[in-house]
Design a protein around this motif. Structure first.
Motif, PDB file in Angstrom:
ATOM      1  N   LEU A   1       0.822  -1.395  -0.028  1.00 49.05           N
ATOM      2  CA  LEU A   1       0.157  -0.122  -0.146  1.00 49.05           C
ATOM      3  C   LEU A   1       0.852   1.199   0.050  1.00 49.05           C
ATOM      4  CD1 LEU A   1      -2.737  -1.077   2.653  1.00 49.05           C
ATOM      5  CD2 LEU A   1      -2.458  -1.563   0.042  1.00 49.05           C
ATOM      6  N   CYS A   2       0.296   2.298  -0.747  1.00 53.45           N
ATOM      7  CA  CYS A   2       1.073   3.358  -0.929  1.00 53.45           C
ATOM      8  C   CYS A   2       0.996   4.033   0.533  1.00 53.45           C
ATOM      9  CB  CYS A   2       0.412   4.312  -1.915  1.00 53.45           C
ATOM     10  SG  CYS A   2       1.458   5.924  -2.329  1.00 53.45           S
ATOM     11  N   PRO A   3       2.172   4.595   1.200  1.00 56.52           N
ATOM     12  CA  PRO A   3       2.358   5.139   2.317  1.00 56.52           C
ATOM     13  C   PRO A   3       1.756   6.566   2.651  1.00 56.52           C
ATOM     14  CG  PRO A   3       4.488   4.945   1.317  1.00 56.52           C
ATOM     15  CD  PRO A   3       3.635   4.543   0.356  1.00 56.52           C
ATOM     16  N   ALA A   4       1.689   7.405   1.418  1.00 53.99           N
ATOM     17  CA  ALA A   4       1.364   8.814   1.732  1.00 53.99           C
ATOM     18  C   ALA A   4       0.909   9.334   0.082  1.00 53.99           C
ATOM     19  CB  ALA A   4       2.619   9.714   1.831  1.00 53.99           C
TER      20      ALA A   4
ATOM     21  N   ILE B   1       0.127  10.902  -3.264  1.00 50.19           N
ATOM     22  CA  ILE B   1       1.056  11.862  -4.438  1.00 50.19           C
ATOM     23  C   ILE B   1       0.094  12.083  -5.636  1.00 50.19           C
ATOM     24  CG2 ILE B   1       3.111  10.590  -3.742  1.00 50.19           C
ATOM     25  CD1 ILE B   1       2.691   8.816  -6.355  1.00 50.19           C
ATOM     26  N   ARG B   2       0.680  13.163  -6.089  1.00 42.78           N
ATOM     27  CA  ARG B   2       0.138  13.715  -7.432  1.00 42.78           C
ATOM     28  C   ARG B   2       1.091  13.666  -8.482  1.00 42.78           C
ATOM     29  NH1 ARG B   2      -4.049  17.815  -7.035  1.00 42.78           N
ATOM     30  NH2 ARG B   2      -2.746  19.154  -8.208  1.00 42.78           N
TER      31      ARG B   2
ATOM     32  N   VAL C   1       6.364  14.795  -9.699  1.00 43.65           N
ATOM     33  CA  VAL C   1       5.501  14.310  -8.694  1.00 43.65           C
ATOM     34  C   VAL C   1       5.618  15.122  -7.497  1.00 43.65           C
ATOM     35  CG1 VAL C   1       5.326  12.249  -6.947  1.00 43.65           C
ATOM     36  CG2 VAL C   1       6.562  11.720  -9.354  1.00 43.65           C
ATOM     37  N   GLU C   2       4.330  15.302  -7.024  1.00 40.41           N
ATOM     38  CA  GLU C   2       3.945  16.098  -5.716  1.00 40.41           C
ATOM     39  C   GLU C   2       3.689  15.280  -4.604  1.00 40.41           C
ATOM     40  OE1 GLU C   2       1.153  19.197  -6.590  1.00 40.41           O
ATOM     41  OE2 GLU C   2       2.656  20.477  -7.752  1.00 40.41           O
ATOM     42  N   ALA C   3       4.346  15.202  -3.402  1.00 38.05           N
ATOM     43  CA  ALA C   3       3.689  14.533  -2.144  1.00 38.05           C
ATOM     44  C   ALA C   3       2.749  15.837  -1.648  1.00 38.05           C
ATOM     45  CB  ALA C   3       5.020  14.299  -1.344  1.00 38.05           C
TER      46      ALA C   3
ATOM     47  N   ALA D   1      -3.673   7.594  -3.548  1.00 40.57           N
ATOM     48  CA  ALA D   1      -4.198   7.913  -2.205  1.00 40.57           C
ATOM     49  C   ALA D   1      -3.305   7.022  -1.119  1.00 40.57           C
ATOM     50  CB  ALA D   1      -5.559   7.586  -1.922  1.00 40.57           C
ATOM     51  N   ALA D   2      -3.003   7.830  -0.070  1.00 40.39           N
ATOM     52  CA  ALA D   2      -2.511   6.747   0.869  1.00 40.39           C
ATOM     53  C   ALA D   2      -3.511   5.598   1.407  1.00 40.39           C
ATOM     54  CB  ALA D   2      -2.404   7.755   2.469  1.00 40.39           C
TER      55      ALA D   2
END
Length: 259
Positions: free
Chosen positions: A67-70, A72-73, A87-89, A167-168
């Protein structure tokens, strides 16, 4: 009354227990879970009819997801340079994915060293039957029984200037072990179905039953109209109602446990 799946013979164990170890690196912890059989788009179909397709359900749950931990866009401007993927966090800290390879590829870091039993590779891809607009997962097969090298999970944008968000808690990677020599050991053949008269008779019994069912489906008061869908394959029943020797309705994968 034909037997149901619950009365069919249980699936026999075909292989011994297999170890699959995920070594964490540098104190980073990623959440890994058995892949669920559910999908939002399947749940959104009228009366959830997509779940009547047992092969989809089994494929959905066939492996473990990271799973994605945070959140991003990310987007791609159409170029070939690494910086053409941006990439933007959405939170403080480094983004879990970057534009590393260029050519519209978004790369997720996987701070794990996965180890399989001798002779077993690891199939690595995105979550199964989970299309994502504007980007598609790339698939790799990794020799994780000997390799001390990590791997990345890569997605490729399908068109430029399209914003993609993860998504996280959203799965970005799915993996499962497979025997390295299984595919090459296969000896494929093409034969006419008439070579196996018994199987041919069973197939045409299914074909005629399917034709009759579809003809009756819109007719009120018919068995097909009441049933709404044919359940033979789902229940593991042959055309004469005989239960399959081995049949799975769901997968029950074990979660990773702390060692």
């Amino acid at each position: 009354m034909p037997p149901t799946a619950s009365s069919a013979r249980p699936v026999a164990a075909t292989i011994a227990a297999m170890k699959l170890i995920a070594y964490t690196i540098g104190g980073t912890h990623l959440e890994i879970r058995p892949a669920p059989a559910t999908r939002d788009w399947m749940s959104a179909t009228p009366e959830g009819f997509a779940y009547r397709c047992l092969p989809l359900n089994i494929a959905n749950a066939h492996g473990w997801e990271i799973l994605c931990p945070a959140p991003i866009r990310a987007w791609w401007d159409g170029g070939t340079a690494p910086e053409s993927v941006r990439v933007e966090a959405s939170e403080d800290g480094a983004a879990p994915a970057v534009g590393h390879f260029g050519s519209g590829i978004l790369t997720f870091h996987v701070p794990l060293l996965l180890r399989t039993e001798p002779g077993c590779n690891l199939w690595v891809s995105g979550p199964t039957n989970a299309p994502k607009d504007g980007i598609a997962p790339l698939t790799g097969v990794v020799e994780t029984d000997w390799s001390p090298y990590g791997f990345t999970m890569n997605w490729r944008f399908t068109r430029p200037n399209h914003l993609v968000e993860f998504a996280a808690g959203e799965p970005f990677c799915l993996f499962f072990p497979l025997a390295r020599d299984a595919v090459e050991a296969v000896e494929p053949e093409v034969r006419p179905l008439s070579d196996d008269p018994a199987l041919e008779a069973r197939y045409w019994a299914f074909h005629q039953g399917r034709t009759d069912f579809l003809a009756d489906l819109p007719v009120p008061g018919t068995d097909a109209n009441e049933a709404k869908w044919q359940k033979g394959y789902y229940r593991g029943l042959d055309t004469d109602g005989t239960p399959a020797a081995q049949h799975q309705i769901k997968l029950r994968l074990k979660p990773f446990k702390e060692g």
